[in-house]
Design an enzyme around this catalytic site. Sequence first.
Site, PDB file in Angstrom:
ATOM      1  N   HIS A 112       5.765  -3.666  38.333  1.00 53.95           N
ATOM      2  CA  HIS A 112       4.709  -4.528  37.812  1.00 53.95           C
ATOM      3  C   HIS A 112       4.625  -5.782  38.687  1.00 53.95           C
ATOM      4  O   HIS A 112       5.662  -6.375  39.016  1.00 53.95           O
ATOM      5  CB  HIS A 112       5.044  -4.921  36.367  1.00 53.95           C
ATOM      6  CG  HIS A 112       3.974  -5.754  35.748  1.00 53.95           C
ATOM      7  ND1 HIS A 112       2.766  -5.228  35.350  1.00 53.95           N
ATOM      8  CD2 HIS A 112       3.908  -7.083  35.499  1.00 53.95           C
ATOM      9  CE1 HIS A 112       2.009  -6.204  34.870  1.00 53.95           C
ATOM     10  NE2 HIS A 112       2.672  -7.340  34.950  1.00 53.95           N
ATOM     11  N   GLU A 177       7.295  -5.909  46.533  1.00 57.28           N
ATOM     12  CA  GLU A 177       7.332  -4.635  45.801  1.00 57.28           C
ATOM     13  C   GLU A 177       7.899  -3.533  46.690  1.00 57.28           C
ATOM     14  O   GLU A 177       8.689  -2.701  46.243  1.00 57.28           O
ATOM     15  CB  GLU A 177       5.921  -4.233  45.347  1.00 57.28           C
ATOM     16  CG  GLU A 177       5.315  -5.161  44.316  1.00 57.28           C
ATOM     17  CD  GLU A 177       3.953  -4.674  43.824  1.00 57.28           C
ATOM     18  OE1 GLU A 177       3.752  -3.459  43.679  1.00 57.28           O
ATOM     19  OE2 GLU A 177       3.079  -5.532  43.575  1.00 57.28           O
TER      20      GLU A 177
HETATM   21  C1  GRF Z   1       0.971  -2.614  42.605  1.00 58.25           C
HETATM   22  O1  GRF Z   1       0.669  -3.982  42.680  1.00 58.25           O
HETATM   23  C2  GRF Z   1       1.866  -2.332  41.428  1.00 58.25           C
HETATM   24  O2  GRF Z   1       2.752  -3.376  41.133  1.00 58.25           O
HETATM   25  C3  GRF Z   1       0.879  -2.181  40.294  1.00 58.25           C
HETATM   26  O3  GRF Z   1      -0.214  -1.522  40.873  1.00 58.25           O
HETATM   27  C4  GRF Z   1      -0.254  -1.778  42.273  1.00 58.25           C
HETATM   28  C5  GRF Z   1      -0.239  -0.449  42.946  1.00 58.25           C
HETATM   29  O4  GRF Z   1      -0.384  -0.537  44.335  1.00 58.25           O
HETATM   30  N1  GRF Z   1       1.480  -1.487  39.185  1.00 58.25           N
HETATM   31  P1  GRF Z   1      -0.161   0.750  45.236  1.00 58.25           P
HETATM   32  O5  GRF Z   1      -1.119   1.830  44.695  1.00 58.25           O
HETATM   33  O6  GRF Z   1       1.264   1.154  45.126  1.00 58.25           O
HETATM   34  O7  GRF Z   1      -0.546   0.333  46.619  1.00 58.25           O
END
Ligand code: GRF
Length: 204
Positions: A112, A177
């Site tokens: 998240h 992330e």
């Molecule tokens: C990311 O920001 C994640 O934290 C959220 O949705 C986005 C997905 O990005 N849950 P991706 O599809 O992995 O590029």
Amino acid sequence: MPEKKRIAVFISGRGSNFKSILDHVQKGDINGEIVVVISDNPQAKGLDYARENNIHFRVFEFNRGVNRDKYFEEIVNYLEGFGVDLILLAGFMRVLSSNIIRRYKNRIINIHPALLPSFPGTHAQRQALEYGVKVSGCTVHFVDEGVDTGPIIIQEAVEVLDTDTEETLAARILEKEHIAYPRAVKLFCDNKLKIDGRRVFIQD
Ligand code: GRF
């Protein structure tokens, strides 16, 4: 070394978190194998990574009026054939129903783009900017029956700058992330995560 975990990744769009985990799997950093990708969106850009890497994928479109329990029951049935140990939600835009959460208890992980419990739900980066926090970030957590409420595995912080827009903040959080999610997946696949109530302990 424990047996390789069999991983399913759920996506809805761009798939950059899927890609970053796949890169770590392919480098051998993660003791696991991505055996299947599920998307609710046939146009998801992230499906290209599955195609390019010969990973099974299947689109389960969520049509209006479809019962959520039934929708996820179909996915659960489909996954049975893959012997899945771990489900990773990577930008999957649907709230899971309790049948799949129970079937994979403590084996579903989500990322998240905020420091939970602040700013759950959609548009987390916008919520952070509008609230005026000075620090935000990302959270990798187990999935329980609430929305973004499960036990937290890893968090990474980023500073919120005066000049930030939703896009620039989201981009800086995304960099974190791509570090935090593979790290959490590695720990899971090495059997190093122990859940005790709301707390997740990383074992040596
Ligand atoms: C990311 O920001 C994640 O934290 C959220 O949705 C986005 C997905 O990005 N849950 P991706 O599809 O992995 O590029």
